[in-house]
Design an enzyme around this catalytic site. Structure first.
Site, PDB file in Angstrom:
ATOM      1  N   ALA A   9       1.036  -3.002  -1.433  1.00  0.00           N
ATOM      2  CA  ALA A   9      -0.236  -3.352  -2.214  1.00  0.00           C
ATOM      3  C   ALA A   9      -0.567  -4.739  -1.496  1.00  0.00           C
ATOM      4  O   ALA A   9       0.120  -5.636  -1.508  1.00  0.00           O
ATOM      5  CB  ALA A   9      -0.074  -3.633  -3.421  1.00  0.00           C
ATOM      6  N   ALA A  32     -14.340   6.932  -0.069  1.00  0.00           N
ATOM      7  CA  ALA A  32     -13.785   6.022  -1.182  1.00  0.00           C
ATOM      8  C   ALA A  32     -13.338   6.926  -2.289  1.00  0.00           C
ATOM      9  O   ALA A  32     -13.944   7.791  -2.529  1.00  0.00           O
ATOM     10  CB  ALA A  32     -14.866   4.864  -1.788  1.00  0.00           C
ATOM     11  N   HIS A  48     -15.658  -4.253  -3.099  1.00  0.00           N
ATOM     12  CA  HIS A  48     -15.599  -3.566  -1.533  1.00  0.00           C
ATOM     13  C   HIS A  48     -16.921  -2.852  -1.184  1.00  0.00           C
ATOM     14  O   HIS A  48     -17.091  -2.915   0.118  1.00  0.00           O
ATOM     15  CB  HIS A  48     -14.646  -2.325  -2.024  1.00  0.00           C
ATOM     16  N   GLU A  63     -18.330   8.908  -2.045  1.00  0.00           N
ATOM     17  CA  GLU A  63     -17.475   8.814  -3.229  1.00  0.00           C
ATOM     18  C   GLU A  63     -16.662  10.130  -3.358  1.00  0.00           C
ATOM     19  O   GLU A  63     -17.312  11.092  -3.762  1.00  0.00           O
ATOM     20  CB  GLU A  63     -17.900   8.406  -4.625  1.00  0.00           C
TER      21      GLU A  63
END
Length: 195
Positions: A9, A32, A48, A63
């Protein structure tokens, strides 16, 4: 070309993947996989999106929290124009990220014993075939989730195990694999020790 970019992360893996694409291409598709279940996640997704818009690069965003294999097949299609010449499909596609997609699949897979495992196995198999068939350059961002402590709950352990399998599978078919740590990318595949 197939590329995997992995790391922990906030390691800088997404930033590296985006910069790599922007250096290689004039435009690209950005897939995404995140879903906004709360205000904090909505804010992250919006940030983002804004960063991509402000980059000055021609990103086309899709998406795809689910249905990733189908979208890759669609983007990789090479239509024929009116003169009969084959046109190019999407040449550069960046997926951010595989482990978010995996969690979406896991959480929607059902709660009967073995049901989720069967769904995950099938979806990873479908994704692997779509990645292998994709005719352009595909950059896949993923997380190294198994480098920490063993999760306390069964669902966490199941997710960790499947994420490891997904990453290993994608790395095995990739031409390059980058590990990003503290913002520093290192290419691993060329250094692979073979037994």
């Amino acid at each position: 070309m197939k590329i995997v970019v992995t790391g922990g992360a906030r390691s800088g893996k997404s930033t590296f993947a985006e910069r790599w694409v922007m250096k290689q291409a004039k435009s690209a598709c950005y897939i995404a996989t995140a879903q906004a279940f709360d205000d904090e996640m909505r804010a992250r997704i919006n940030l983002h999106r804004l960063q991509r818009e402000q980059s000055g690069f021609a990103w086309t965003t899709h998406e795809a929290p689910l249905g990733l294999a189908d979208l890759l097949h669609q983007l990789g299609e090479r239509p024929v124009d009116q003169a009969g010449a084959v046109e190019t499909g999407e040449s550069f596609v960046l997926i951010d990220c595989l482990t978010l997609w995996l969690s979406n699949v896991l959480l929607g897979a059902g709660d009967q014993p073995g049901e989720a495992d069967a769904v995950l196995a099938k979806e990873i198999e479908r994704l692997t075939a779509a990645v292998e068939a994709f005719p352009g350059t595909l950059i896949m961002v993923t997380n190294e989730v198994g480098s920490g402590i063993v999760p306390e709950y069964p669902l966490g352990r199941q997710y960790r195990d499947w994420a490891g399998l997904l990453n290993r599978t994608m790395a095995s078919i990739a031409d390059q694999v980058f590990l990003v740590t503290a913002g520093i990318p290192i290419e691993l595949k060329s250094r692979e020790y073979r037994l």
